[in-house]
Scaffold this motif. Structure first.
Motif, PDB file in Angstrom:
ATOM      1  N   VAL A 713      -5.209  14.952 -12.686  1.00 27.27           N
ATOM      2  CA  VAL A 713      -4.098  14.519 -11.824  1.00 27.27           C
ATOM      3  C   VAL A 713      -3.956  15.572 -10.741  1.00 27.27           C
ATOM      4  O   VAL A 713      -3.874  16.767 -11.043  1.00 27.27           O
ATOM      5  N   GLU A 714      -3.969  15.139  -9.485  1.00 26.79           N
ATOM      6  CA  GLU A 714      -3.799  16.088  -8.381  1.00 26.79           C
ATOM      7  C   GLU A 714      -2.368  16.014  -7.850  1.00 26.79           C
ATOM      8  O   GLU A 714      -1.794  14.928  -7.776  1.00 26.79           O
ATOM      9  N   PRO A 715      -1.795  17.161  -7.467  1.00 28.59           N
ATOM     10  CA  PRO A 715      -0.474  17.123  -6.838  1.00 28.59           C
ATOM     11  C   PRO A 715      -0.545  16.363  -5.515  1.00 28.59           C
ATOM     12  O   PRO A 715      -1.591  16.313  -4.872  1.00 28.59           O
ATOM     13  N   GLY A 716       0.581  15.761  -5.147  1.00 30.54           N
ATOM     14  CA  GLY A 716       0.628  15.014  -3.891  1.00 30.54           C
ATOM     15  C   GLY A 716       1.529  13.808  -4.012  1.00 30.54           C
ATOM     16  O   GLY A 716       2.272  13.646  -4.993  1.00 30.54           O
ATOM     17  N   ASP A 717       1.463  12.947  -3.005  1.00 33.31           N
ATOM     18  CA  ASP A 717       2.352  11.786  -2.930  1.00 33.31           C
ATOM     19  C   ASP A 717       1.726  10.562  -3.608  1.00 33.31           C
ATOM     20  O   ASP A 717       0.514  10.339  -3.506  1.00 33.31           O
ATOM     21  N   PHE A 718       2.597   9.784  -4.257  1.00 33.92           N
ATOM     22  CA  PHE A 718       2.199   8.530  -4.898  1.00 33.92           C
ATOM     23  C   PHE A 718       3.127   7.419  -4.433  1.00 33.92           C
ATOM     24  O   PHE A 718       4.295   7.665  -4.127  1.00 33.92           O
ATOM     25  N   LYS A 719       2.600   6.200  -4.405  1.00 34.60           N
ATOM     26  CA  LYS A 719       3.409   5.030  -4.092  1.00 34.60           C
ATOM     27  C   LYS A 719       3.417   4.103  -5.301  1.00 34.60           C
ATOM     28  O   LYS A 719       2.399   3.937  -5.981  1.00 34.60           O
ATOM     29  N   VAL A 720       4.562   3.492  -5.549  1.00 34.40           N
ATOM     30  CA  VAL A 720       4.695   2.450  -6.577  1.00 34.40           C
ATOM     31  C   VAL A 720       5.012   1.153  -5.862  1.00 34.40           C
ATOM     32  O   VAL A 720       5.877   1.129  -4.973  1.00 34.40           O
ATOM     33  N   MET A 721       4.292   0.088  -6.223  1.00 37.52           N
ATOM     34  CA  MET A 721       4.465  -1.196  -5.545  1.00 37.52           C
ATOM     35  C   MET A 721       4.732  -2.313  -6.549  1.00 37.52           C
ATOM     36  O   MET A 721       4.003  -2.435  -7.538  1.00 37.52           O
ATOM     37  N   VAL A 722       5.792  -3.088  -6.289  1.00 38.84           N
ATOM     38  CA  VAL A 722       6.093  -4.292  -7.065  1.00 38.84           C
ATOM     39  C   VAL A 722       6.524  -5.364  -6.077  1.00 38.84           C
ATOM     40  O   VAL A 722       7.439  -5.139  -5.273  1.00 38.84           O
ATOM     41  N   GLY A 723       5.878  -6.502  -6.115  1.00 40.68           N
ATOM     42  CA  GLY A 723       6.215  -7.569  -5.163  1.00 40.68           C
ATOM     43  C   GLY A 723       6.061  -7.077  -3.732  1.00 40.68           C
ATOM     44  O   GLY A 723       5.023  -6.519  -3.363  1.00 40.68           O
ATOM     45  N   ASN A 724       7.116  -7.224  -2.915  1.00 34.29           N
ATOM     46  CA  ASN A 724       7.056  -6.789  -1.520  1.00 34.29           C
ATOM     47  C   ASN A 724       7.631  -5.390  -1.312  1.00 34.29           C
ATOM     48  O   ASN A 724       7.757  -4.933  -0.175  1.00 34.29           O
TER      49      ASN A 724
END
Length: 733
Positions: A713-724
């Motif tokens: 796992v690298e440090p940094g930004d993540f996005k979570v997406m559900v539907g729109n």
């Protein structure tokens, strides 16, 4: 430590001691016999004799007493295998075990069968939707129940080992075994496969109604470059570890005690010769303790086909030293003879034989074969009303409503329907391979009380139902008659697709439909009547031009024995559809891009443009997700993060919706997919009802295979997406 794990440890120690003791008494020949698996024909009477007793006593004695064979597989009448009655199976299994009981050390034979969607070779068993359909349910409870019911029915017929489940992932739509997989996504295949194994094996697969599973086909088999079965896969180790190994790792963790090996080759090394995969990774990294079995004749093929070995004897040496414990020979004792010679000449060390045989004996003890229990009573354990209803529910949840223009569906019961197309009146078209027979294509062997799509429609309809079509898949359909009949009907159900197949006989050159089906479709659409397209078959055949002009599209794939009724339930609105695609449905025959594509695949002129995307599936009601939130904006490496989202039924009917949670690692040292499925939940909601769902993402969910081929796992930004909706969080050191 729980009492269960203490007992498990004690049991394992006791088995270890028994195996050691038994091994010390065995001759070389008895040991090598345990590593030998032969097909039923080796012990059976010739099929033309049609004897009441299908086992030849002299042949059985030769196999089990003289050659000490440890395993037998398959159903009589190979290769045109067909289902036997449960009574015949029980009688045959008693005969085999009686022979084993007459051997010097009384080591039981383990009998294996491909029960891949129920007890496939037992007459009148409950045959579920195939795996691609089970994946479309996004319902792991149904996969668990399928495992339970399959194990119980196979056990009731006396067999002891199931060559299931397929943990390959289906990312090459041409591949003729695509439908045996749980689709293109790693997480979905992991969840569904694990649930199936747990249902099938329970806490103890020696229980009278449980059964050991076999993970297939380790590893990389499902991604042939040219799409044809048993041809090379070109998979680098990073991709192997990212996409193809995790499902097998999950299967090992779920307790599957056996693994069947990839028939083809990856990166130039045949599966049966790949020490790195079979020993270094499978044993050393994944911690697999059970035994490996070859696929059909694949050890000899290292010599005859792959030209890796200079002789059949060298082929045996290569495979055994690579990590194959049992050889599906299948038609003779050549493996046995050659391996005995190899040990006597010192080319294969006795330590390797002892290792393989210890693994095989351990599984036989774990499966309770040394203390045979009375066979399960048939009543209450075979084709029960409850099991059939579970099967029908699985079929319903597996059907994908892909298009419903102007709400053409559901149909009114009094509508006049013209049914046409080659898949409308065939049970085989809904079941596919490994159904009653190997290829599943012999319609007359199917249970006639089960309903085809046409028959199920006829049972429900109060309006006129007219059928124009041949009685077999390859029978020509009178296109002019379709055009003439359309005038007197409100809607045309156009049932297209594929004939049944599996493995190499299912190889094709193109995903395009047969021209005769395209001509039929064009004629039906040209009548001006609304057309509902129904597709049945194991692969996403190209339907783009037809689907664009049809009012409704239902993707049926292979929904099993209850598929006809399930489709009719959906057509008439007696069931609200909720299946979702477990694959990306291609728009064109070469438009093969999975949903978790890399950024470069959607850059400048490149686009992800399937006919229907992964996760697509409509309902007769509507749903909305909202208020997506992450618990924290920042987490440390190694921490979980909780995600919440609301889902609401915004329509006017009760229905089920699957909420899919995707993530994206924004920047990383190895390119990351645009999104990856990491969690899902299926909920049933009344009109206007909403529910708040919570999910926990683990460090494993945020990880990938790094530059050095290790999971990180690298440090940094993540996005979570559900539907729109999309929300972000940051991982810090």
């Amino acid at each position: 430590m729980t009492g269960h794990s203490v007992n498990a440890q004690e049991t394992n120690k006791a088995i270890e001691s028994k195996v050691k003791n038994l091994l010390s008494q065995m001759t070389l020949e008895e040991k090598v016999g345990q590593m030998t698996q032969v097909d039923f024909t080796v012990i059976g009477v010739p099929k033309e004799q049609n004897a009441e007793d299908q086992i030849d006593p002299a042949k059985l004695e030769d196999a089990v007493l003289k050659h000490h064979v440890g395993s037998i597989l398959n159903t009589p009448f190979t290769p045109d295998n067909k289902a036997q009655s449960i009574d015949i199976w029980r009688k045959m299994m008693r005969t085999v075990q009686d022979a084993a009981a007459r051997t010097r050390l009384k080591i039981p034979v383990i009998y294996g069968i491909d029960a891949i969607h129920g007890a496939t070779y037992t007459q009148n068993s409950v045959l579920f939707p195939q795996a691609i359909n089970m994946a479309a349910t996004f319902n792991s409870d149904l996969a668990f129940k399928e495992g339970e019911i399959t194990a119980r029915e196979v056990r009731a017929s006396g067999q002891q080992w199931n060559f299931s489940t397929v943990m390959d992932i289906g990312r090459q739509p041409l591949w003729p075994r695509l439908w045996e997989t749980f689709g293109e996504d790693v997480h979905l295949a992991t969840v569904m496969g694990t649930a199936y194994i747990k249902g099938h094996q329970g806490d103890d697969f020696s229980a009278a109604d449980k059964l050991p599973t076999c993970l297939k086909h380790y590893v990389g088999y499902s991604y042939p470059l040219n799409g044809k079965d048993r041809t090379p896969a070109w998979i680098g180790e990073r991709m192997l570890r990212e996409y193809f190994l995790p499902t097998f790792e999950a299967g090992v963790k779920a307790g599957a005690p056996t693994v069947m090996v990839n028939s083809a080759e990856v990166d130039g090394i045949p599966g049966h010769a790949n020490h790195h995969y079979l020993t270094t990774i499978l044993r050393g990294e994944l911690g697999f303790k059970g035994f490996t079995v070859s696929d059909w004749a694949d050890i000899e093929r290292l010599y005859t086909r792959d030209k890796m070995a200079a002789s059949p004897k060298e082929a045996v040496k290569i495979a055994v030293m690579a990590g194959i414990d049992m050889s599906m020979v299948p038609f003779d004792f050549s493996f046995y003879d050659l391996l005995v010679d190899l040990v006597k000449s010192g080319e294969v060390p006795m330590s390797r034989i002892d290792e393989a045989v210890s693994r095989i004996l351990t599984v036989k003890y774990q499966a309770g074969l040394f203390e045979p229990k009375p066979l399960l009573p048939i009543e209450g354990n075979f084709a029960t009303a409850e099991a059939i209803e579970t099967n029908r529910q699985a079929a319903r949840e597996s059907i994908v409503l892909a298009k419903n223009e102007h709400n053409i569906l559901p149909l009114k019961k009094d509508a006049n329907i013209l049914v046409t197309g080659p898949t409308a009146n065939l049970l085989s078209a809904m079941n596919g391979g490994w159904t009653v027979s190997w290829q599943g294509a012999t319609e007359e062997l199917y249970p006639q009380e089960k309903l085809t799509v046409l028959e199920a429609i006829q049972e429900k309809a109060t309006g006129k139902v007219t059928y124009v079509g041949g009685d077999a898949f390859d029978a020509p359909i009178d296109v002019q008659k379709v055009i003439d009949e359309a005038k007197d009907h409100d809607v045309i159900l156009l049932s297209l697709g594929e004939h049944p197949y599996t493995e190499t006989p299912g190889n094709i050159e193109t995903l395009n439909l047969d021209q005769a089906q395209v001509d039929l479709a064009n004629a039906a659409i040209a009548t001006g009547k609304p057309v509902v397209l129904l597709t049945l078959g194991g692969r996403p055949r190209i339907i783009t031009s037809i689907a664009e002009r049809a009012s409704g599209v239902i993707l049926g794939f292979l929904p099993g024995m209850e598929g006809g009724e399930a489709i009719a339930d959906i057509l008439y609105g007696d069931y609200n559809p909720n299946g979702k695609l477990p694959i990306s449905y291609p728009r064109n025959t070469n438009g093969i891009t999975p949903y978790d594509y890399k950024p470069i695949e959607s850059f400048e002129s490149n686009i992800y443009n399937p006919l229907y995307p992964f996760g697509h599936g409509l309902s007769y009601t509507t749903f909305e997700t909202s208020d997506l939130k992450v618990e924290k904006e920042k987490i440390n490496i190694g921490e979980n993060i909780n995600v919440t989202v609301n889902v609401k039924n915004t329509g006017s009917l009760k229905g089920k919706e699957t909420v899919l949670v995707y993530i994206n690692d924004v920047a990383a040292s190895v390119t990351r997919p645009n999104k990856q499925l990491k969690a899902f939940k299926k909920v049933e909601l009344n009109p206007g009802q909403s529910e708040s769902l919570s999910f926990t993402l683990t460090p494993r969910d945020l990880s990938f295979i790094g530059v050095d081929l290790k999971r990180i796992v690298e440090p940094g930004d993540f996005k979570v997406m559900v539907g729109n909706e999309m929300v972000g969080f940051t991982v810090t050191k």
